[in-house]
Design an enzyme around this catalytic site. Structure first.
Site, PDB file in Angstrom:
ATOM      1  N   GLU A 193       0.932  -1.193   0.067  1.00  0.00           N
ATOM      2  CA  GLU A 193      -0.148   0.056  -0.048  1.00  0.00           C
ATOM      3  C   GLU A 193       0.922   1.200   0.004  1.00  0.00           C
ATOM      4  OE1 GLU A 193      -2.368   2.547   3.107  1.00  0.00           O
ATOM      5  OE2 GLU A 193      -2.133   0.607   3.393  1.00  0.00           O
ATOM      6  N   ASP A 196       0.753   3.884  -3.184  1.00  0.00           N
ATOM      7  CA  ASP A 196       0.245   5.236  -3.025  1.00  0.00           C
ATOM      8  C   ASP A 196       1.179   6.057  -3.858  1.00  0.00           C
ATOM      9  OD1 ASP A 196      -1.188   7.281  -1.623  1.00  0.00           O
ATOM     10  OD2 ASP A 196       0.951   7.697  -0.882  1.00  0.00           O
ATOM     11  N   GLU A 232      -4.292   0.450  -3.778  1.00  0.00           N
ATOM     12  CA  GLU A 232      -3.146   0.822  -3.736  1.00  0.00           C
ATOM     13  C   GLU A 232      -2.033  -0.193  -3.765  1.00  0.00           C
ATOM     14  OE1 GLU A 232      -3.562   5.197  -1.711  1.00  0.00           O
ATOM     15  OE2 GLU A 232      -3.186   3.427  -0.545  1.00  0.00           O
TER      16      GLU A 232
END
Length: 226
Positions: free
Chosen positions: A37, A41, A113
């Site tokens: 994640e 991002d 993500e």
């Protein structure tokens, strides 16, 4: 899900991307998707920024920044996640699954993500760029270079008084997987509006929109007295 993101035959990063921390806590030998994640991002932000740079040649930095923030927001990522039933592919712990967290906005957004990161690691930047474009597409259809309500309200109030509005969360309703938030917006102690939404950000935008609708335009002529 593997076919959707182009990771057929590559299961390591894909399985990790779909593993919620609650599942990993029950199975200590399995990593969760939080590291992916983090990487996803950054990759998503870059790819969406590049997409907007090419599609909006007349937009300035501030406009591009606002548009990117909308496209990579948890709400926007969930549009894609729910459209493709990502919740069905998530691996959740028993407690999280019983609580319905598989459809929670932040859980789905984190998984999206993580999927971006998995594609980036397995297939490279071009494949990640293509996936990010598909993810952003549903939200991209609903935004424009115009100011969002929060930005417009802040610019108007700061131009008038030099003081930005403040937002306060005043109520949270519903179970963990289906929260509803109520937010009030004030300026120098005066209540200007309130709004509800499935996230605090959405509620803040709704409150700002209500405040804008009630503000008298600074360009409007004053009413003449008798």
């Amino acid at each position: 899900m593997a076919a959707l993101v182009g990771l057929e035959g590559d299961t390591t990063h894909l399985e990790e991307a779909l593993t919620h921390p609650s599942f990993s806590n029950e199975r200590r030998d399995l990593p969760d998707n939080q590291r992916l994640e983090f990487l996803g991002d950054a990759v998503l932000g870059f790819c969406v920024g590049e997409l907007l740079f090419k599609q909006q040649p007349n937009a300035n930095e501030g406009v591009l920044t606002r548009m990117r923030a909308q496209l990579v927001s948890a709400e926007a990522l969930c549009l894609w996640a729910r459209e493709h039933e990502l919740a069905k592919a998530l691996r959740l712990g028993r407690g999280a699954e019983a609580a319905g967290l598989g459809d929670a906005t932040n859980v789905l957004a984190d998984a999206v993500e993580a999927l971006v990161a998995a594609v980036f690691l397995e297939r490279g930047l071009d494949a990640a760029r293509a996936l990010c474009s598909r993810i952003a597409e549903p939200a991209l259809r609903g935004i424009s270079p115009e100011l969002d309500p929060k930005s417009e309200l802040q610019e108007r109030l700061q131009a008038q008084s030099g003081v930005a509005p403040s937002y306060e969360l005043v109520e949270t309703d519903g179970p963990a997987h289906d929260r509803s938030f109520r937010v009030e917006v004030r300026h120098q102690g005066v209540l200007l509006g309130e709004g509800r939404g499935k996230s605090k950000r959405a509620a803040e935008r709704a409150a700002a929109a209500q405040a804008l609708s009630q503000l008298v335009s600074p360009d409007a002529p004053d009413e003449e007295g008798p």
